[in-house]
Structures are given as C-alpha cells and as structure tokens.
Design a protein around this motif. Sequence first.
Motif, PDB file in Angstrom:
ATOM      1  N   PRO A   1     -81.620  27.408 -76.156  1.00  0.00           N
ATOM      2  CA  PRO A   1     -81.606  28.510 -77.308  1.00  0.00           C
ATOM      3  C   PRO A   1     -82.881  29.175 -77.369  1.00  0.00           C
ATOM      4  O   PRO A   1     -84.178  28.421 -77.270  1.00  0.00           O
ATOM      5  CB  PRO A   1     -81.146  27.625 -78.355  1.00  0.00           C
ATOM      6  CG  PRO A   1     -80.483  26.597 -77.970  1.00  0.00           C
ATOM      7  CD  PRO A   1     -81.044  26.278 -76.648  1.00  0.00           C
ATOM      8  N   PHE A   2     -83.270  30.494 -77.829  1.00  0.00           N
ATOM      9  CA  PHE A   2     -84.269  31.083 -77.936  1.00  0.00           C
ATOM     10  C   PHE A   2     -85.216  30.495 -79.102  1.00  0.00           C
ATOM     11  O   PHE A   2     -86.538  30.335 -79.073  1.00  0.00           O
ATOM     12  CB  PHE A   2     -84.186  32.531 -78.301  1.00  0.00           C
ATOM     13  CG  PHE A   2     -85.528  33.369 -78.287  1.00  0.00           C
ATOM     14  CD1 PHE A   2     -86.100  33.729 -77.099  1.00  0.00           C
ATOM     15  CD2 PHE A   2     -86.319  33.626 -79.280  1.00  0.00           C
ATOM     16  CE1 PHE A   2     -86.962  34.691 -77.059  1.00  0.00           C
ATOM     17  CE2 PHE A   2     -87.560  34.494 -79.229  1.00  0.00           C
ATOM     18  CZ  PHE A   2     -87.815  35.115 -78.024  1.00  0.00           C
ATOM     19  N   GLU A   3     -84.337  29.799 -79.965  1.00  0.00           N
ATOM     20  CA  GLU A   3     -84.972  29.080 -81.196  1.00  0.00           C
ATOM     21  C   GLU A   3     -85.977  27.948 -80.518  1.00  0.00           C
ATOM     22  O   GLU A   3     -87.064  27.660 -80.932  1.00  0.00           O
ATOM     23  CB  GLU A   3     -83.842  28.469 -81.912  1.00  0.00           C
ATOM     24  CG  GLU A   3     -84.162  27.922 -83.206  1.00  0.00           C
ATOM     25  CD  GLU A   3     -84.518  29.085 -84.334  1.00  0.00           C
ATOM     26  OE1 GLU A   3     -85.174  28.835 -85.187  1.00  0.00           O
ATOM     27  OE2 GLU A   3     -84.171  30.304 -84.004  1.00  0.00           O
ATOM     28  N   LYS A   4     -85.619  27.411 -79.378  1.00  0.00           N
ATOM     29  CA  LYS A   4     -86.283  26.361 -78.838  1.00  0.00           C
ATOM     30  C   LYS A   4     -87.654  26.692 -78.357  1.00  0.00           C
ATOM     31  O   LYS A   4     -88.852  25.973 -78.265  1.00  0.00           O
ATOM     32  CB  LYS A   4     -85.804  25.725 -77.722  1.00  0.00           C
ATOM     33  CG  LYS A   4     -84.371  24.939 -78.141  1.00  0.00           C
ATOM     34  CD  LYS A   4     -85.029  23.504 -78.753  1.00  0.00           C
ATOM     35  CE  LYS A   4     -83.469  22.933 -79.182  1.00  0.00           C
ATOM     36  NZ  LYS A   4     -83.922  21.752 -79.991  1.00  0.00           N
ATOM     37  N   ILE A   5     -87.820  27.984 -78.135  1.00  0.00           N
ATOM     38  CA  ILE A   5     -88.966  28.721 -77.516  1.00  0.00           C
ATOM     39  C   ILE A   5     -89.758  28.861 -78.703  1.00  0.00           C
ATOM     40  O   ILE A   5     -91.022  28.713 -78.804  1.00  0.00           O
ATOM     41  CB  ILE A   5     -88.765  29.905 -76.667  1.00  0.00           C
ATOM     42  CG1 ILE A   5     -88.149  29.714 -75.497  1.00  0.00           C
ATOM     43  CG2 ILE A   5     -90.011  30.251 -76.010  1.00  0.00           C
ATOM     44  CD1 ILE A   5     -88.211  28.631 -74.401  1.00  0.00           C
ATOM     45  N   LYS A   6     -89.368  29.317 -79.795  1.00  0.00           N
ATOM     46  CA  LYS A   6     -90.140  29.605 -81.106  1.00  0.00           C
ATOM     47  C   LYS A   6     -90.552  28.425 -81.473  1.00  0.00           C
ATOM     48  O   LYS A   6     -91.716  28.172 -82.064  1.00  0.00           O
ATOM     49  CB  LYS A   6     -89.028  30.268 -81.924  1.00  0.00           C
ATOM     50  CG  LYS A   6     -88.856  31.850 -81.555  1.00  0.00           C
ATOM     51  CD  LYS A   6     -88.653  32.735 -82.492  1.00  0.00           C
ATOM     52  CE  LYS A   6     -87.373  32.208 -83.528  1.00  0.00           C
ATOM     53  NZ  LYS A   6     -86.981  33.047 -84.611  1.00  0.00           N
ATOM     54  N   GLU A   7     -89.586  27.303 -81.438  1.00  0.00           N
ATOM     55  CA  GLU A   7     -90.129  26.089 -82.032  1.00  0.00           C
ATOM     56  C   GLU A   7     -91.346  25.438 -81.315  1.00  0.00           C
ATOM     57  O   GLU A   7     -92.399  24.823 -81.792  1.00  0.00           O
ATOM     58  CB  GLU A   7     -89.096  24.941 -81.948  1.00  0.00           C
ATOM     59  CG  GLU A   7     -88.098  25.042 -82.907  1.00  0.00           C
ATOM     60  CD  GLU A   7     -86.990  23.973 -82.656  1.00  0.00           C
ATOM     61  OE1 GLU A   7     -85.768  24.492 -83.266  1.00  0.00           O
ATOM     62  OE2 GLU A   7     -87.039  23.019 -82.031  1.00  0.00           O
ATOM     63  N   GLU A   8     -91.171  25.600 -79.899  1.00  0.00           N
ATOM     64  CA  GLU A   8     -92.572  24.923 -79.134  1.00  0.00           C
ATOM     65  C   GLU A   8     -93.695  25.905 -79.361  1.00  0.00           C
ATOM     66  O   GLU A   8     -94.689  25.041 -79.506  1.00  0.00           O
ATOM     67  CB  GLU A   8     -91.943  25.215 -77.505  1.00  0.00           C
ATOM     68  CG  GLU A   8     -92.870  24.772 -76.542  1.00  0.00           C
ATOM     69  CD  GLU A   8     -92.970  23.077 -76.766  1.00  0.00           C
ATOM     70  OE1 GLU A   8     -91.974  22.355 -76.931  1.00  0.00           O
ATOM     71  OE2 GLU A   8     -94.390  22.645 -76.744  1.00  0.00           O
ATOM     72  N   LEU A   9     -93.385  27.222 -79.461  1.00  0.00           N
ATOM     73  CA  LEU A   9     -94.836  27.836 -79.647  1.00  0.00           C
ATOM     74  C   LEU A   9     -95.241  27.711 -81.045  1.00  0.00           C
ATOM     75  O   LEU A   9     -96.607  27.385 -81.422  1.00  0.00           O
ATOM     76  CB  LEU A   9     -94.331  29.432 -79.316  1.00  0.00           C
ATOM     77  CG  LEU A   9     -94.380  29.878 -78.002  1.00  0.00           C
ATOM     78  CD1 LEU A   9     -93.727  31.167 -78.149  1.00  0.00           C
ATOM     79  CD2 LEU A   9     -95.371  29.851 -77.332  1.00  0.00           C
ATOM     80  N   GLY A  10     -94.365  27.351 -81.979  1.00  0.00           N
ATOM     81  CA  GLY A  10     -94.647  27.197 -83.292  1.00  0.00           C
ATOM     82  C   GLY A  10     -95.375  25.718 -83.484  1.00  0.00           C
ATOM     83  O   GLY A  10     -96.243  25.780 -84.223  1.00  0.00           O
ATOM     84  N   SER A  11     -94.940  24.776 -82.431  1.00  0.00           N
ATOM     85  CA  SER A  11     -95.657  23.634 -82.610  1.00  0.00           C
ATOM     86  C   SER A  11     -97.156  23.599 -82.358  1.00  0.00           C
ATOM     87  O   SER A  11     -98.027  22.812 -82.470  1.00  0.00           O
ATOM     88  CB  SER A  11     -94.956  22.483 -82.050  1.00  0.00           C
ATOM     89  OG  SER A  11     -95.227  22.796 -80.451  1.00  0.00           O
ATOM     90  N   ARG A  12     -97.476  24.681 -81.645  1.00  0.00           N
ATOM     91  CA  ARG A  12     -98.890  24.832 -81.214  1.00  0.00           C
ATOM     92  C   ARG A  12     -99.745  25.513 -82.038  1.00  0.00           C
ATOM     93  O   ARG A  12    -100.842  25.784 -82.182  1.00  0.00           O
ATOM     94  CB  ARG A  12     -98.797  25.561 -79.891  1.00  0.00           C
ATOM     95  CG  ARG A  12     -98.135  24.665 -78.842  1.00  0.00           C
ATOM     96  CD  ARG A  12     -98.076  25.566 -77.617  1.00  0.00           C
ATOM     97  NE  ARG A  12     -96.987  24.816 -76.647  1.00  0.00           N
ATOM     98  CZ  ARG A  12     -96.754  25.219 -75.451  1.00  0.00           C
ATOM     99  NH1 ARG A  12     -97.232  26.497 -74.931  1.00  0.00           N
ATOM    100  NH2 ARG A  12     -95.665  24.801 -74.620  1.00  0.00           N
ATOM    101  N   VAL A  13     -99.231  26.113 -83.012  1.00  0.00           N
ATOM    102  CA  VAL A  13     -99.962  27.153 -83.725  1.00  0.00           C
ATOM    103  C   VAL A  13    -100.986  26.258 -84.675  1.00  0.00           C
ATOM    104  O   VAL A  13    -100.578  25.057 -85.340  1.00  0.00           O
ATOM    105  CB  VAL A  13     -99.242  27.792 -84.867  1.00  0.00           C
ATOM    106  CG1 VAL A  13     -99.861  28.540 -85.995  1.00  0.00           C
ATOM    107  CG2 VAL A  13     -98.237  28.857 -84.133  1.00  0.00           C
TER     108      VAL A  13
END
Length: 108
Positions: A81-93
């Motif tokens: 899911p695209f959501e997983k990519i957003k979560e991954e990037l979000g965890s790095r913010v």
Amino acid sequence: MTQQNLEELYNLVKQRKENPIDGSYTDYLFKKGLDKILKKVGEETTEVIVAAKNSDPAELQYETADLLYHLIVLLVECDLPFEKIKEELGSRVGQMSQFKDRAPIKKL
Ligand SMILES: N=c1c2ncn([C@@H]3O[C@H](COP(=O)(O)OP(=O)(O)OP(=O)(O)O)[C@@H](O)[C@H]3O)c2ncn1[C@@H]1O[C@H](COP(=O)(O)O)[C@@H](O)[C@H]1O
C-alpha cells in the motif's frame, strides 16, 4: 496545468489492476507480469541516470515521471500500500541522518 498527486496515481493504477481496461498500457504491464515491470523499472532508472548525467532538466523531468509511474505499478503488483511508503518516509521526518565518514585506508 494539471498536476498529478502520487497517491492518486497509485489509486488509479490499483483500479486498473482490479478493473482491467483493454488497450491500457498499465493493464498491458500487469498482464505481462513482474519480470516485465522490473525490466521497465530498471530501464527507466537508467534513463534517469543518463538524463542527470547529461544535465538535461527537461529529459530528467520526463524520465523521472516515467520512473515514478513504473515504480507505482511495481508497488501495486507487489501489493504494497502507498500508505506504507508514506509511513516509512514519515518515520524519518525530523530525524538527523546517521552519517559517518569511513575511516581512511591505512598503508600496512
Ligand atoms: N503516468 C503514466 C505513464 N507514464 C508513462 N507511461 C507509459 O509508459 C510507457 C513508457 O514508454 P516506453 O517507450 O519506455 O515503453 P513502450 O515502448 O511504450 O512499451 P514497452 O517497452 O513496455 O513494451 C509509454 O507507453 C507511456 O505511455 C504511462 N502510462 C500511464 N500513466 C498514468 O496511468 C494512467 C492510466 O493509464 P492507462 O495505462 O492508459 O490505463 C494514465 O491516465 C496516466 O495518469
């Protein structure tokens, strides 16, 4: 000028997989399968690299869009899911990158 949002593009590609439309390039890729999609991702990656090397902004823009589209097809094919990519990037913010210089090579 119309601008495409990556998540909307993901959802459109997913729709194509669920409801194939004859003559659609996206449908053609899904019908060909994972090997074909991977080859396209590799080919488009190379084209992005060459465009950057040639310092050609128009070519880099065009090839990057091609690569992102094919990467999205790959994510849909792999059911990620695209959501997983957003979560991954979000965890790095807000995180500081961990970067250390490699120790210099010493003469023996
Ligand atoms: N963003 C894109 C997009 N970017 C690139 N491409 C296609 O990717 C292909 C890349 O071109 P190439 O020359 O590398 O490949 P080719 O020679 O056509 O084919 P092969 O090498 O794969 O055999 C072209 O056919 C482009 O049309 C795209 N096809 C579709 N989309 C989006 O996906 C939506 C759904 O499109 P359909 O595929 O028509 O359902 C569209 O509305 C667009 O928003």
